[in-house]
Design an enzyme around this catalytic site. Structure first.
Site, PDB file in Angstrom:
ATOM      1  CG  ASN A 199      -7.951  -2.084  -5.248  1.00 41.58           C
ATOM      2  OD1 ASN A 199      -7.043  -2.881  -5.032  1.00 41.58           O
ATOM      3  ND2 ASN A 199      -8.213  -1.100  -4.382  1.00 41.58           N
ATOM      4  CG  ASP A 221      -2.140   0.870   1.070  1.00 39.50           C
ATOM      5  OD1 ASP A 221      -2.346   1.394  -0.049  1.00 39.50           O
ATOM      6  OD2 ASP A 221      -2.869   1.061   2.061  1.00 39.50           O
TER       7      ASP A 221
HETATM    8  C1  IPE Z   1      -5.549  -2.762  -0.261  1.00 38.21           C
HETATM    9  O1  IPE Z   1      -5.175  -1.449  -0.430  1.00 38.21           O
HETATM   10  C2  IPE Z   1      -5.533  -3.484  -1.575  1.00 38.21           C
HETATM   11  C3  IPE Z   1      -4.228  -3.714  -2.161  1.00 38.21           C
HETATM   12  C4  IPE Z   1      -3.075  -3.404  -1.644  1.00 38.21           C
HETATM   13  C5  IPE Z   1      -4.261  -4.354  -3.440  1.00 38.21           C
HETATM   14  P1  IPE Z   1      -6.244  -0.279  -0.606  1.00 38.21           P
HETATM   15  O2  IPE Z   1      -5.470   0.969  -0.730  1.00 38.21           O
HETATM   16  O3  IPE Z   1      -7.192  -0.610  -1.708  1.00 38.21           O
HETATM   17  O4  IPE Z   1      -7.026  -0.349   0.776  1.00 38.21           O
HETATM   18  P2  IPE Z   1      -7.967   0.724   1.489  1.00 38.21           P
HETATM   19  O5  IPE Z   1      -8.983   1.174   0.497  1.00 38.21           O
HETATM   20  O6  IPE Z   1      -7.083   1.863   1.906  1.00 38.21           O
HETATM   21  O7  IPE Z   1      -8.540   0.005   2.652  1.00 38.21           O
HETATM   22  C1  IPE Z   2      -1.515   0.191  -3.321  1.00 34.53           C
HETATM   23  O1  IPE Z   2      -1.311   1.564  -3.394  1.00 34.53           O
HETATM   24  C2  IPE Z   2      -1.750  -0.433  -4.682  1.00 34.53           C
HETATM   25  C3  IPE Z   2      -3.122  -0.894  -4.909  1.00 34.53           C
HETATM   26  C4  IPE Z   2      -4.095  -0.852  -4.056  1.00 34.53           C
HETATM   27  C5  IPE Z   2      -3.397  -1.430  -6.216  1.00 34.53           C
HETATM   28  P1  IPE Z   2      -2.519   2.593  -3.402  1.00 34.53           P
HETATM   29  O2  IPE Z   2      -2.891   2.893  -4.808  1.00 34.53           O
HETATM   30  O3  IPE Z   2      -3.632   2.110  -2.559  1.00 34.53           O
HETATM   31  O4  IPE Z   2      -1.824   3.854  -2.749  1.00 34.53           O
HETATM   32  P2  IPE Z   2      -2.475   4.887  -1.734  1.00 34.53           P
HETATM   33  O5  IPE Z   2      -3.034   4.106  -0.598  1.00 34.53           O
HETATM   34  O6  IPE Z   2      -3.534   5.623  -2.486  1.00 34.53           O
HETATM   35  O7  IPE Z   2      -1.324   5.751  -1.329  1.00 34.53           O
HETATM   36 MG    MG Z   3      -4.103   2.363  -0.622  1.00 32.65          MG
END
Ligand code: IPE
Ligand code: IPE
Ligand code: MG
Length: 264
Positions: free
Chosen positions: A86, A38
């Site tokens: 997602n 993340d």
């Molecule tokens: C969790 O991260 C999913 C992945 C790392 C693929 P998100 O960024 O989607 O999670 P939330 O929305 O902050 O809970």
């Molecule tokens: C994790 O990074 C990757 C996926 C969830 C695919 P994020 O895209 O969630 O990054 P933040 O949380 O917005 O920084």
């Molecule tokens: Mg995220």
């Protein structure tokens, strides 16, 4: 002279790195490490870049950490790459994320093969775009006979969905008279999860400072050790991984009993 000096530095670093690996390997290494990768979006935002630039940089971390995990003797590395939630993201971001497996695998498949890594996937495969499916299928086929670390991508994965599907399969066995209700136990439920063939995670790492599971392996993580770091996924490196493993090795796992077992 200068050339000689400049060549020396990486060699010294490499020795230190392999020393650290050897030290960690002298104690208990988690068999299965699961990572919620993340913070890609925030990494990009800090640099005034589009979110997708963070995902691209995150892909390089996947390469780095795959090698480190394999060198550490970890048996299974599960990486949460795309959740069932997602799909709520903007289309351009989803399209980019769906192209990443193709780019990652076409660039790094040779080195995954060289490292004897076996590529697998959990999640709903059928909903992925064809090009994503093709890339994953090709990598799975090319590495099917490898018996080193399993690199398991959680792609379009959601733990609640997985549990619903498991319940549906069990209900169907009961309806067909192939399973008695009193025979439904934990092993039966586990046998219908997408991770049925894998050991359960010993260690869960989540980067970026968020302290939640976001619908990831809710059943499987029942007794995992949890490790949270503020480091954003694109900045997560070998040393961060060593730190997480060291932390794991200092934990006492009791599994509900009185006597704990230190992971040493
Ligand atoms: C969790 O991260 C999913 C992945 C790392 C693929 P998100 O960024 O989607 O999670 P939330 O929305 O902050 O809970
Ligand atoms: C994790 O990074 C990757 C996926 C969830 C695919 P994020 O895209 O969630 O990054 P933040 O949380 O917005 O920084
Ligand atoms: Mg995220």
């Amino acid at each position: 002279m200068l050339g000689k000096l400049m060549r020396k530095k990486p060699i010294v670093q490499e020795v230190t790195m392999s020393d650290q690996i050897a030290l960690l390997k002298s104690r208990k290494i988690p068999a299965h490490v699961a990572i919620i990768m993340d913070g890609n979006g925030r990494w990009a935002k800090q640099r005034n870049l589009p979110r997708v630039a963070g995902h691209h940089e995150g892909m390089k971390t996947v390469r780095k950490i795959t090698r480190t995990a394999s060198d550490l003797g970890i048996k299974v590395l599960t990486l949460y790459a795309f959740s069932t939630e997602n799909w709520k993201r903007p289309k351009v971001e989803i399209d980019f994320l769906m192209k990443l497996p193709g780019e990652f695998l076409s660039t790094y498949l040779p080195e995954l093969i060289e490292q004897n890594v076996k590529v697998e996937m959990i999640g709903n495969f059928s909903m992925l775009p064809d090009h994503t499916k093709d890339a994953i299928r090709k990598a799975m086929e090319a590495t099917a006979d490898n018996n080193g670390m399993t690199l398991n991508f959680a792609m379009n994965y959601g733990s609640r969905r997985e549990l619903v599907e498991s319940v549906q399969k069990i209900a169907s066995l009961v309806a067909k008279g192939q399973l008695a209700i009193e025979d439904i136990d934990e092993l039966e439920i586990e046998s219908h999860l997408m991770t049925a063939h894998l050991p359960e995670p010993d260690l869960l790492i989540r980067t970026s400072g968020e302290v939640r599971l976001s619908n990831f392996m809710l059943w499987q993580l029942a007794y995992a050790e949890l490790s949270f770091t503020d480091v954003l996924w694109p900045d997560f490196d070998e040393l961060c991984m060593f730190e997480a493993i060291k932390d794991f090795q200092s934990r006492i796992r009791r599994f509900g009993s009185v006597e704990g077992e230190k992971e040493a």
